[in-house]
Design an enzyme around this catalytic site. Structure first.
Site, mmCIF file in Angstrom:
data_model
loop_
_atom_site.group_PDB
_atom_site.id
_atom_site.type_symbol
_atom_site.label_atom_id
_atom_site.label_comp_id
_atom_site.label_asym_id
_atom_site.label_seq_id
_atom_site.Cartn_x
_atom_site.Cartn_y
_atom_site.Cartn_z
ATOM 1 N N GLY A 179 0.976 -1.748 -0.286
ATOM 2 C CA GLY A 179 0.414 0.031 0.145
ATOM 3 C C GLY A 179 0.794 1.188 -0.228
ATOM 4 O O GLY A 179 2.035 0.593 0.609
ATOM 5 N N CYS A 180 -0.097 2.705 -0.344
ATOM 6 C CA CYS A 180 0.803 3.574 -0.404
ATOM 7 C C CYS A 180 1.570 4.182 1.081
ATOM 8 O O CYS A 180 2.770 4.439 1.463
ATOM 9 C CB CYS A 180 0.274 4.710 -1.503
ATOM 10 S SG CYS A 180 -1.438 4.582 -0.606
ATOM 11 N N TYR A 181 0.375 4.899 1.933
ATOM 12 C CA TYR A 181 1.437 4.926 3.534
ATOM 13 C C TYR A 181 1.793 3.551 3.954
ATOM 14 O O TYR A 181 3.244 4.336 4.652
ATOM 15 C CB TYR A 181 -0.225 4.645 4.198
ATOM 16 C CG TYR A 181 -0.814 6.302 4.419
ATOM 17 C CD1 TYR A 181 -0.518 7.344 4.512
ATOM 18 C CD2 TYR A 181 -1.991 6.228 4.077
ATOM 19 C CE1 TYR A 181 -1.333 7.818 4.353
ATOM 20 C CE2 TYR A 181 -3.174 7.101 3.692
ATOM 21 C CZ TYR A 181 -2.258 7.818 4.042
ATOM 22 O OH TYR A 181 -3.424 9.155 3.868
ATOM 23 N N THR A 199 4.200 1.733 2.443
ATOM 24 C CA THR A 199 5.390 1.845 1.853
ATOM 25 C C THR A 199 5.865 3.340 2.358
ATOM 26 O O THR A 199 7.746 2.793 2.658
ATOM 27 C CB THR A 199 4.880 2.332 -0.190
ATOM 28 O OG1 THR A 199 4.881 1.229 -0.188
ATOM 29 C CG2 THR A 199 6.572 2.202 -0.295
ATOM 30 N N ALA A 200 5.729 3.999 2.394
ATOM 31 C CA ALA A 200 6.057 5.424 2.543
ATOM 32 C C ALA A 200 6.798 4.919 4.759
ATOM 33 O O ALA A 200 8.212 5.656 4.955
ATOM 34 C CB ALA A 200 5.281 6.579 2.986
#
Length: 351
Positions: A154-156, A158-159
Site C-alpha cells: 500500500g501507499c501509506y 511503503t512510505a
C-alpha cells in the site's frame, strides 16, 4: 510469447489513477509492450475518451475482464482494482498461466481473518495468500526473483515502512512507542466521486480520517513484526491534504540509547546502499512531497531529540508512483531478473 521481443502487459483497472499511471510509466519501459488496457465498467470505449491526455499516445479501446482473453494477449497482468475484486480475479489469472502484480490490498495480509476484519470482504483462498510475495522492494526484493505473483504494498505502508525498518531492525527505536502521523493527497482516494473528495469539501481544508481504523494498519504491523521478531502495534493516523499527489509519513519513536541525526543518516545509507530509489537526506534536512512528485523515489530525513529521547523520521513518496504503479513496475523488474530501475528513471517534477 512476446511482441518484438518485449513482455506483453495487460492492465486491469486502466480507468483508475493507478492504472493510468501504469500506462504512463510502461510507455517508456524498454522491455514491455502494453497489449491490453482493461476496464469492467468502460469496456468498448476508447481509453482517451476518459483520459484525453492519452490522445495520440495510447489510442485503443478498453477490453473487458475475461481471464481467458487476457491470457491470449498478455504474459503479465497488473491488477489495479478495488479491494475485493482482485481476490476473485487473480486466482483465475494465475491459473491461466499469467504472471500477476496486484496493486489492491487483497493479498497483502497473510491472515485471512484479519483481512476480513479490516477490509470487510471475503478473504482470498489461503493458498493464494501464501503464494503472494509481499513486494516491498528495498526490503524483500530478493524474494521477487522468478516468482509469478507479487502483492504490491500500500501507499501509506511503503512510505512508513521504508522510514522505520532500518531503525527497528537495528534496535535503535522502541517498537511499542511508534506513532505515525501520515498525510496524503486526494488522488489516494481514487477517481470515484463522493462527498469526501468534493472540491468544496477538500479545498482549504485539512482533516483526519479512519483514525485507528485504516486498513493499512495491519499491513504495517505485519511487516514490523516480521522485522523485529516480536508483536508490534502502532498508532496510525491518516490525514487528507488538499493537493493532488504525495504522501508524507511523519513517525515518532523513543530511542533505545543516544543517537544523533548523523548516526541515523549513516545507518539508513548503509541499509539502503545500492537501492537507487531511497534517498537519505543529510543530517538536519527534511524532505518535502514536491521533491519526489512524479517519481519512484522515497526521501527520508531525521530529527533526533536528545531532550525527549525521541526521534522524528520524515518519509515522503508520490502515492501513485512509489506508492502504487512505480513500485509495481519495480517489482516486475525484480520478478524478471532485470535491473530494478529499468524504465523508472524519472526525475521528480518540480515545482
Amino acid at each position: 510469447m512476446t511482441v518484438a521481443g518485449k513482455l506483453r502487459a495487460a492492465i486491469v483497472g486502466s480507468t483508475g489513477y493507478g492504472g493510468v499511471e501504469l500506462i504512463r510509466l510502461l510507455q517508456n519501459h524498454p522491455d514491455i509492450e502494453i497489449t491490453s488496457v482493461i476496464s469492467s465498467s468502460s469496456a468498448g470505449e476508447p481509453i482517451e475518451q476518459g483520459f484525453p491526455h492519452l490522445t495520440g499516445i495510447v489510442e485503443r479501446k478498453l477490453d473487458g475482464v475475461d481471464p481467458a482473453e487476457i491470457a491470449g494477449r498478455a504474459d503479465v497482468v497488473f491488477t489495479a482494482t478495488p479491494s475485493g475484486v482482485s481476490a476473485r480475479l487473480v486466482p483465475q489469472l494465475l491459473e491461466a498461466g499469467l504472471k500477476v502484480v496486484d496493486l489492491s490490498g487483497d493479498f497483502r495480509l497473510k491472515d485471512g481473518a484479519e483481512y476480513e476484519q479490516w477490509y470487510k470482504h471475503t478473504a482470498p483462498p489461503a493458498e493464494y495468500l501464501e503464494q503472494a510475495v509481499y513486494g516491498l522492494c528495498e526490503v524483500y526484493g530478493e524474494r521477487a526473483a522468478g516468482v509469478d505473483f507479487i502483492s504490491n504494498p500500500g501507499c501509506y505502508p511503503t512510505a512508513t515502512l521504508l522510514g522505520l525498518i532500518p531503525a527497528v531492525e537495528a534496535g535503535w527505536i522502541k517498537p511499542e512507542s511508534i506513532i505515525i502521523d501520515a498525510k496524503s493527497g486526494i488522488s489516494g482516494a481514487g477517481r470515484g466521486v463522493n462527498l469526501g473528495v468534493h472540491y468544496a469539501e477538500v479545498n482549504e481544508n485539512f482533516k483526519a480520517y479512519k483514525v485507528n481504523k485504516h486498513q493499512h494498519i495491519p499491513e504495517i504491523e505485519q511487516v514490523l513484526t516480521d522485522i523485529s521478531g516480536e508483536k508490534v502495534t502502532v498508532t496510525f493516523t491518516t490525514h487528507l491534504v488538499p493537493m493532488t499527489r504525495g504522501i508524507m509519513s511523519t513517525m515518532y519513536a523513543g530511542m533505545n540509547g543516544t543517537y544523533s541525526e548523523q548516526d541515523f543518516v549513516e545507518l539508513y545509507r548503509k541499509y539502503y546502499a545500492g537501492r537507487s530509489f531511497v534517498r537519505v537526506r543529510e543530517a538536519g534536512v527534511l524532505p518535502a512531497t514536491k521533491e519526489v512528485s512524479g517519481s519512484n523515489y522515497c526521501d527520508i530525513g531525521f530529527s533526533a531529540d536528545a531532550r525527549t529521547g525521541r526521534v522524528t523520521i520524515v518519509s515522503v513518496i508520490d502515492n501513485i508512483v512509489k506508492g502504487a504503479a512505480g513500485q509495481a513496475i519495480q517489482n516486475l523488474n525484480l520478478m524478471m531478473g532485470w535491473e530494478e530501475t529499468r524504465g523508472l528513471g524519472y526525475t521528480p517534477v518540480y515545482p
